[in-house]
Design an enzyme around this catalytic site. Structure first.
Site, short mmCIF file in Angstrom:
data_model
loop_
_atom_site.label_atom_id
_atom_site.label_comp_id
_atom_site.label_asym_id
_atom_site.label_seq_id
_atom_site.Cartn_x
_atom_site.Cartn_y
_atom_site.Cartn_z
CG ASP A 190 -6.83 83.63 -8.65
OD1 ASP A 190 -5.95 83.14 -7.91
OD2 ASP A 190 -7.36 84.74 -8.44
CD GLU A 282 -4.21 91.78 -6.02
OE1 GLU A 282 -4.46 90.99 -6.95
OE2 GLU A 282 -4.90 92.79 -5.76
#
EC number: 2.4.1.40
Length: 332
Positions: A190, A282
């Site tokens: 990220d 996720e």
């Protein structure tokens, strides 16, 4: 039939056979000697002195260091980076690092890249793959030898949830079209994070996931898996090993391709049925890792939020940490 000439022929064969065996043995020895030198056995083997591993003295007594399927869990104190660095340099390994800097997330890119240059795979060949809809805003960062940055222009989406989920599609697409030819391993990270300590080849494996910092000590009943049976990301209450964070995962390019392709296909099926999992990409990642066990698991040292969780004594190092931010302001 006249057989008088045959014994002479047999004697000739008997004379050639030992010579042929000698030639094969001689050249076989040369080949194996050359091969052993090139593969680091024994000519290129490490000569660095290091502490002997002791069978009766475990490296860590306070944490789990091995999963039930025999995948190591990487904590500080469980590896010797000098040995690992030499092994990966012998293989001439190249590591790709993907990061998505879409819309306002481009503001995190400078810190991300600068700290990666300080701590990520130092001494190894690295290609940064920056996915962005704002290529002109990608900062100029001084890179070390053997390291390069590639900007991949992609579209943005109105909702941050869609940006997050389409990451799997983009990684899958470029893995097949490009990454397979350019790098040996792919690490997917990220942008709104920074490297704060060493993150090196100890993480590399066929396929690795990272323990989510919010759930590493929790029972499976507390995991925020997708619990609706209608979703492709569904995990029953009585299943689950760990809860993995979507902010840091990777492995060989081929395995990352299989993962991201499977997650994207599951997303498309859910989307067709009007379903959006609770934690988006996720949720699909956790479903995949439940049934395709990772070959290495990274401890929360590799994914942490110090602002929310402090610095517990069990964490000897904080390696990859969240940058403080206003989530609503960044996402909207």
């Amino acid at each position: 039939m006249n057989l008088r000439g045959r014994p002479k022929c047999n004697f000739l064969h008997l004379g050639i056979l030992p010579f042929a065996v000698f030639v094969l043995v001689f050249f076989g020895y040369l080949f194996l000697s050359f091969r052993s030198q090139n593969l680091g056995h024994p000519g290129a083997v490490t000569r660095n002195a290091y502490l002997q591993p002791r069978v009766l003295k475990p490296t860590r007594k306070d944490v789990l260091v091995l999963t039930p399927w025999l995948a190591p869990i990487i904590w500080e104190g469980t590896f010797n980076i000098d040995i690992l660095n030499e092994q990966f340099r012998i293989r001439n390994t190249t590591i790709g690092l993907t990061v998505f800097a879409i819309k306002k997330y481009v503001v995190f890119l400078k810190l991300f890249l600068e700290t990666a240059e300080q701590h990520f795979m130092v001494g190894h060949k690295v290609i940064y793959y920056v996915f962005t809809d704002r290529p002109a805003d990608v900062p100029q960062v001084i890179l070390g030898a053997g390291r390069q940055l590639v900007v991949l222009t992609v579209r943005n989406y109105t909702r941050w949830q869609d940006v997050s989920m389409h990451r799997m599609e983009m990684i899958s697409h470029f893995s097949e079209r490009r990454f397979l030819r350019e790098v040996d391993y792919l690490v997917c990270a990220d942008a709104d994070m920074k490297f704060s300590d060493h993150v090196g080849v100890e993480i590399l494996s066929t396929f690795f996931g990272t323990l989510h910092p919010g759930f590493y000590s929790s029972s499976r009943e507390a995991f925020t898996y997708e619990r609706r049976p209608q979703s492709q990301a569904y995990i029953p209450w009585d299943r689950g090993d760990f809860y993995y964070g979507g902010a840091f995962f990777g492995g060989s390019v081929l395995e990352v391709y299989h993962l991201t392709k499977a997650c994207h296909e599951a997303m498309m099926e859910d989307k067709a049925n009007g379903i959006e999992p609770v934690w988006h990409d996720e949720s699909y990642l956790n479903k995949y890792l439940l049934y395709h066990k990772p070959t290495k698991v990274l401890s929360p040292e590799y994914l942490w939020d110090q602002q929310l969780l402090g610095w517990p004594s069990i964490m000897k190092k904080l390696r990859y940490v969240a940058v403080p931010k206003d989530h609503q302001a960044i996402r909207n």
